[in-house]
Design a protein around this motif. Structure first.
Motif, PDB file in Angstrom:
ATOM      1  N   VAL A 125       0.840  -1.211   0.000  1.00 53.63           N
ATOM      2  CA  VAL A 125       0.000   0.000   0.000  1.00 53.63           C
ATOM      3  C   VAL A 125       0.874   1.260   0.000  1.00 53.63           C
ATOM      4  N   GLY A 126       2.111   1.101   0.495  1.00 52.69           N
ATOM      5  CA  GLY A 126       3.047   2.236   0.471  1.00 52.69           C
ATOM      6  C   GLY A 126       3.294   2.700  -0.962  1.00 52.69           C
ATOM      7  N   ILE A 127       3.229   1.727  -1.910  1.00 45.10           N
ATOM      8  CA  ILE A 127       3.470   2.082  -3.326  1.00 45.10           C
ATOM      9  C   ILE A 127       2.436   3.127  -3.783  1.00 45.10           C
ATOM     10  N   LEU A 128       1.219   3.032  -3.259  1.00 41.26           N
ATOM     11  CA  LEU A 128       0.192   4.017  -3.637  1.00 41.26           C
ATOM     12  C   LEU A 128       0.639   5.417  -3.228  1.00 41.26           C
ATOM     13  N   ILE A 129       1.175   5.506  -1.983  1.00 32.24           N
ATOM     14  CA  ILE A 129       1.562   6.835  -1.477  1.00 32.24           C
ATOM     15  C   ILE A 129       2.773   7.371  -2.256  1.00 32.24           C
ATOM     16  N   VAL A 130       3.733   6.457  -2.529  1.00 29.50           N
ATOM     17  CA  VAL A 130       4.912   6.889  -3.291  1.00 29.50           C
ATOM     18  C   VAL A 130       4.472   7.368  -4.689  1.00 29.50           C
ATOM     19  N   SER A 131       3.563   6.611  -5.319  1.00 30.07           N
ATOM     20  CA  SER A 131       3.092   7.024  -6.657  1.00 30.07           C
ATOM     21  C   SER A 131       2.406   8.383  -6.566  1.00 30.07           C
ATOM     22  N   GLY A 132       1.609   8.563  -5.518  1.00 28.48           N
ATOM     23  CA  GLY A 132       0.934   9.850  -5.316  1.00 28.48           C
ATOM     24  C   GLY A 132       1.956  10.976  -5.209  1.00 28.48           C
ATOM     25  N   ALA A 133       3.078  10.699  -4.556  1.00 26.33           N
ATOM     26  CA  ALA A 133       4.107  11.733  -4.392  1.00 26.33           C
ATOM     27  C   ALA A 133       4.695  12.128  -5.743  1.00 26.33           C
ATOM     28  N   PHE A 134       4.972  11.121  -6.602  1.00 27.88           N
ATOM     29  CA  PHE A 134       5.530  11.419  -7.931  1.00 27.88           C
ATOM     30  C   PHE A 134       4.534  12.239  -8.759  1.00 27.88           C
ATOM     31  N   ILE A 135       3.262  11.826  -8.700  1.00 32.27           N
ATOM     32  CA  ILE A 135       2.241  12.553  -9.470  1.00 32.27           C
ATOM     33  C   ILE A 135       2.150  13.997  -8.968  1.00 32.27           C
ATOM     34  N   GLY A 136       2.199  14.156  -7.648  1.00 31.51           N
ATOM     35  CA  GLY A 136       2.131  15.493  -7.046  1.00 31.51           C
ATOM     36  C   GLY A 136       3.292  16.356  -7.510  1.00 31.51           C
ATOM     37  N   LEU A 137       4.494  15.785  -7.525  1.00 33.11           N
ATOM     38  CA  LEU A 137       5.667  16.568  -7.941  1.00 33.11           C
ATOM     39  C   LEU A 137       5.486  17.048  -9.384  1.00 33.11           C
ATOM     40  N   TYR A 138       5.059  16.129 -10.254  1.00 26.80           N
ATOM     41  CA  TYR A 138       4.879  16.493 -11.666  1.00 26.80           C
ATOM     42  C   TYR A 138       3.828  17.606 -11.798  1.00 26.80           C
ATOM     43  N   ASN A 139       2.702  17.414 -11.114  1.00 23.64           N
ATOM     44  CA  ASN A 139       1.592  18.359 -11.254  1.00 23.64           C
ATOM     45  C   ASN A 139       1.947  19.736 -10.681  1.00 23.64           C
ATOM     46  N   ILE A 140       2.620  19.728  -9.548  1.00 23.41           N
ATOM     47  CA  ILE A 140       2.975  21.006  -8.908  1.00 23.41           C
ATOM     48  C   ILE A 140       4.031  21.727  -9.753  1.00 23.41           C
ATOM     49  N   TYR A 141       5.023  20.953 -10.250  1.00 24.74           N
ATOM     50  CA  TYR A 141       6.046  21.575 -11.088  1.00 24.74           C
ATOM     51  C   TYR A 141       5.406  22.187 -12.339  1.00 24.74           C
ATOM     52  N   MET A 142       4.541  21.388 -12.983  1.00 21.38           N
ATOM     53  CA  MET A 142       3.915  21.872 -14.222  1.00 21.38           C
ATOM     54  C   MET A 142       2.987  23.059 -13.933  1.00 21.38           C
ATOM     55  N   SER A 143       2.311  23.038 -12.791  1.00 19.02           N
ATOM     56  CA  SER A 143       1.424  24.164 -12.456  1.00 19.02           C
ATOM     57  C   SER A 143       2.241  25.437 -12.251  1.00 19.02           C
ATOM     58  N   LEU A 144       3.463  25.270 -11.741  1.00 17.98           N
ATOM     59  CA  LEU A 144       4.289  26.445 -11.492  1.00 17.98           C
ATOM     60  C   LEU A 144       5.011  26.923 -12.751  1.00 17.98           C
ATOM     61  N   TYR A 145       5.571  25.977 -13.499  1.00 15.92           N
ATOM     62  CA  TYR A 145       6.483  26.385 -14.574  1.00 15.92           C
ATOM     63  C   TYR A 145       6.123  25.879 -15.968  1.00 15.92           C
ATOM     64  N   GLY A 146       5.164  24.934 -16.050  1.00 12.18           N
ATOM     65  CA  GLY A 146       4.942  24.325 -17.370  1.00 12.18           C
ATOM     66  C   GLY A 146       3.682  24.820 -18.028  1.00 12.18           C
ATOM     67  N   PHE A 147       3.316  26.064 -17.737  1.00 10.99           N
ATOM     68  CA  PHE A 147       2.004  26.524 -18.204  1.00 10.99           C
ATOM     69  C   PHE A 147       1.944  26.750 -19.705  1.00 10.99           C
ATOM     70  N   LYS A 148       0.727  26.530 -20.214  1.00 12.01           N
ATOM     71  CA  LYS A 148       0.475  26.876 -21.621  1.00 12.01           C
ATOM     72  C   LYS A 148      -0.114  28.280 -21.617  1.00 12.01           C
ATOM     73  N   THR A 149       0.187  29.060 -22.607  1.00 15.40           N
ATOM     74  CA  THR A 149      -0.352  30.419 -22.637  1.00 15.40           C
ATOM     75  C   THR A 149      -1.847  30.377 -22.941  1.00 15.40           C
ATOM     76  N   GLY A 150      -2.540  31.393 -22.503  1.00 16.40           N
ATOM     77  CA  GLY A 150      -3.948  31.508 -22.843  1.00 16.40           C
ATOM     78  C   GLY A 150      -4.894  30.862 -21.854  1.00 16.40           C
ATOM     79  N   ARG A 151      -4.373  30.135 -20.812  1.00 19.99           N
ATOM     80  CA  ARG A 151      -5.286  29.537 -19.837  1.00 19.99           C
ATOM     81  C   ARG A 151      -5.459  30.513 -18.673  1.00 19.99           C
ATOM     82  N   LYS A 152      -6.667  30.726 -18.286  1.00 17.42           N
ATOM     83  CA  LYS A 152      -6.945  31.697 -17.222  1.00 17.42           C
ATOM     84  C   LYS A 152      -7.314  30.972 -15.935  1.00 17.42           C
ATOM     85  N   ALA A 153      -7.060  31.635 -14.792  1.00 18.32           N
ATOM     86  CA  ALA A 153      -7.383  31.007 -13.498  1.00 18.32           C
ATOM     87  C   ALA A 153      -8.877  30.765 -13.381  1.00 18.32           C
ATOM     88  N   SER A 154      -9.242  29.628 -12.767  1.00 14.04           N
ATOM     89  CA  SER A 154     -10.669  29.338 -12.596  1.00 14.04           C
ATOM     90  C   SER A 154     -11.160  29.996 -11.327  1.00 14.04           C
TER      91      SER A 154
END
Ligand code: HEM
Ligand code: HEM
Length: 455
Positions: free
Chosen positions: A426-455
């Protein structure tokens, strides 16, 4: 200098990215420890990661690196927003982030090289402690200067909790690490045990808890579009936390020859902890009454709501397991490890993630890179945490009953082996969640596409 570049909310952004990185690193370290509990020889006894070193590497990386960074990062957003004044200095904020990360990196390296103060959650050696104190001091100064220049007269309860958290943490960290004794980081004899657990429980109750509660008090009323149910209740929760939590650490060492009067204070205080906990939860849940769909519709709000449920479970369990009659079964085994994960990941960790996902769109001015990935992380962490709770509690009860019936430790090990395998799975679930979180947070900070507005 690029590293200290000033930009709006730069401090919070940098803390969030650090948190995501440390979540990956910290859960991988926990995973390595869990492997060793199943197959001690598998990793060939590599000195840097033997269990005695990887365990404190894991606990400090998740407490200070993952949860701590996210909470302090959110504090650097909440205070300026609540007092309607920009952060006093983003440059000072960036120095705070770098020092905090330096402490976690140096703490990890020195632990892996075998340098440890050997007291739980206070393992980092003195030079690292100095860096932690410097970082806390800078964060406190920066936020205090912000409040001094404030536009808003009224200090909302989250501001109280955040300043409380900084002051309490600096206090317990200095005394708990016996920083006036740089070579040992400890005093001697039983008083050292008492001091160590004054600190050990302070880390979770006076560092993680007030920051996490501050975030919940901010996010819940906004997401459910209702004013906070009661400000008096929020103050009762704040002051009773300070009055009670500070002196119950001895409930960790009830089996040690500590003075009886202190044990009585620790046990009665643990029961009295129901007051601050109930004050917070009743207040938050009455605020959400009839409005839960709004909260579930918000990614950050959803995390925070789940965190409050884990807070309830942790704090029902806590007073119970402070009773000597219960500890006869639950002490010294995996029951406590389950409780520890419930508190640090289930409650404060999940609220820390909620803070990140709620605040990120507000500081970048864009929606999250992927709401789907955030939801996925939510479910992975929640399922993993529920699995940890079930498996470790069961393993703890088996161990506790075995020992009560006179079984030796080594004869109980084969009994809990399957549970350790399940924990790893079950620890694998948490570790996978951590990797997904890192990707999503990094992309939210620096990987933005132009033209998308805050919801
Ligand atoms: C971010 C998520 C996590 C947090 C906040 C966390 C926190 C903690 C804490 C506070 C402890 C100390 C427990 C105690 O002394 O009672 C601990 C121990 C431990 N954790 Fe985690 N943990 C996390 C994820 C994981 C994962 C994914 C694994 C791997 C499967 C793991 C494996 C372990 C192991 C093996 C121990 C040592 C238990 C022992 O000494 O018997 N943890 N963790
Ligand atoms: C009502 C509040 C709480 C009470 C009365 C309480 C009580 C206790 C007790 C008695 C123990 C020691 C168990 C033993 O060693 O047999 C313990 C361990 C622990 N608690 Fe709590 N708890 C509470 C809330 C929390 C919260 C909110 C967190 C996290 C934020 C937390 C984190 C931990 C951790 C990490 C340990 C393991 C310490 C170790 O490594 O031995 N607790 N708690």
């Amino acid at each position: 200098m690029e590293l200290l570049r000033e930009e709006p909310h730069g401090t919070t952004k940098a803390f969030y990215l650090s948190s995501a990185v440390w979540m990956v690193f910290g859960t991988l370290a926990g995973f390595t420890g869990a492997v060793q509990l199943i197959a001690p020889e598998l990793l060939g006894n590599i000195p840097w990661i033997v269990f005695g070193r990887i365990r404190p590497i894991h606990t400090n990386a998740v407490i200070f690196g993952f949860v701590g960074s996210a909470l302090i990062g959110s504090a650097h957003y909440l205070v300026p927003t609540l007092v309607r004044t920009p952060l006093y200095s983003e440059r000072l904020g960036k120095i705070t982030v770098w020092l905090w990360n330096l402490a976690v990196v140096l703490g990890t390296l020195t632990l892996s090289l075998g340098f440890s103060q050997n007291r739980e959650y206070a393992e980092w050696i003195w030079p690292v402690d100095v860096i932690v104190m410097a970082s806390l001091g800078l964060g406190f100064y920066n936020l205090l200067q912000t409040v001094k220049r404030r536009e808003e007269e009224i200090l909302y309860v989250s501001v109280w909790y955040i300043f409380g958290a900084f002051v309490f943490t600096a206090f317990i960290y200095f005394f708990g690490n016996a920083m006036w004794n740089p070579f040992t980081g400890s005093i001697t004899g039983i008083p050292d045990g008492i001091l160590a657990w004054f600190y050990g429980h302070g880390v979770v109750g006076l560092f993680l808890t007030p920051f996490a509660v501050a975030i919940a008090y901010y996010i819940i009323p906004i997401t459910c579009r209702a004013p906070l149910y009661s400000h008096s209740l929020s103050l009762l929760g704040f002051w009773s936390l300070l009055m009670i939590y500070t002196h119950i650490g001895t409930h960790h060492i009830l089996q040690a020859p500590t003075p009886t009067w202190l044990k009585v204070i620790a046990i009665t205080g643990s029961i009295a902890m129901l007051v601050p906990v109930a004050a917070v939860l009743i207040n938050l849940w009455l605020t959400m009454r009839g409005r839960i769909p709004y909260i579930l519709g918000d990614t950050g709000g959803k995390f925070v709501l789940a965190g409050t449920v884990w807070y309830l479970l942790t704090c029902i369990q806590g007073p119970l397991q402070a009773l000597p009659v219960v500890q006869r079964i639950t002490h010294f085994n995996n029951w406590v490890v389950a409780h520890a994960h419930m508190g640090v990941l289930g409650f404060s960790g999940i609220i820390a993630l909620g803070g990140i996902y709620f605040i990120l769109p507000r500081i970048t001015g864009r929606p999250l890179h992927s709401k789907f990935l955030a939801d996925m992380q939510y479910w992975l962490v929640l399922l993993g945490m529920s699995g940890f709770f079930t498996v470790l509690t069961a393993a703890g009860l088996i161990q506790g009953h075995g020992w009560l019936n006179g079984e030796t430790v080594y004869r109980m090990l084969p009994e809990i082996h399957p549970y350790m395998v399940l924990r790893l799975s079950v620890g694998i679930l948490i570790v996978s969640g951590a990797f997904i979180g890192l990707y999503n947070i990094y992309m939210s900070l620096y990987g933005f596409k132009t033209g998308r507005k805050a919801s």
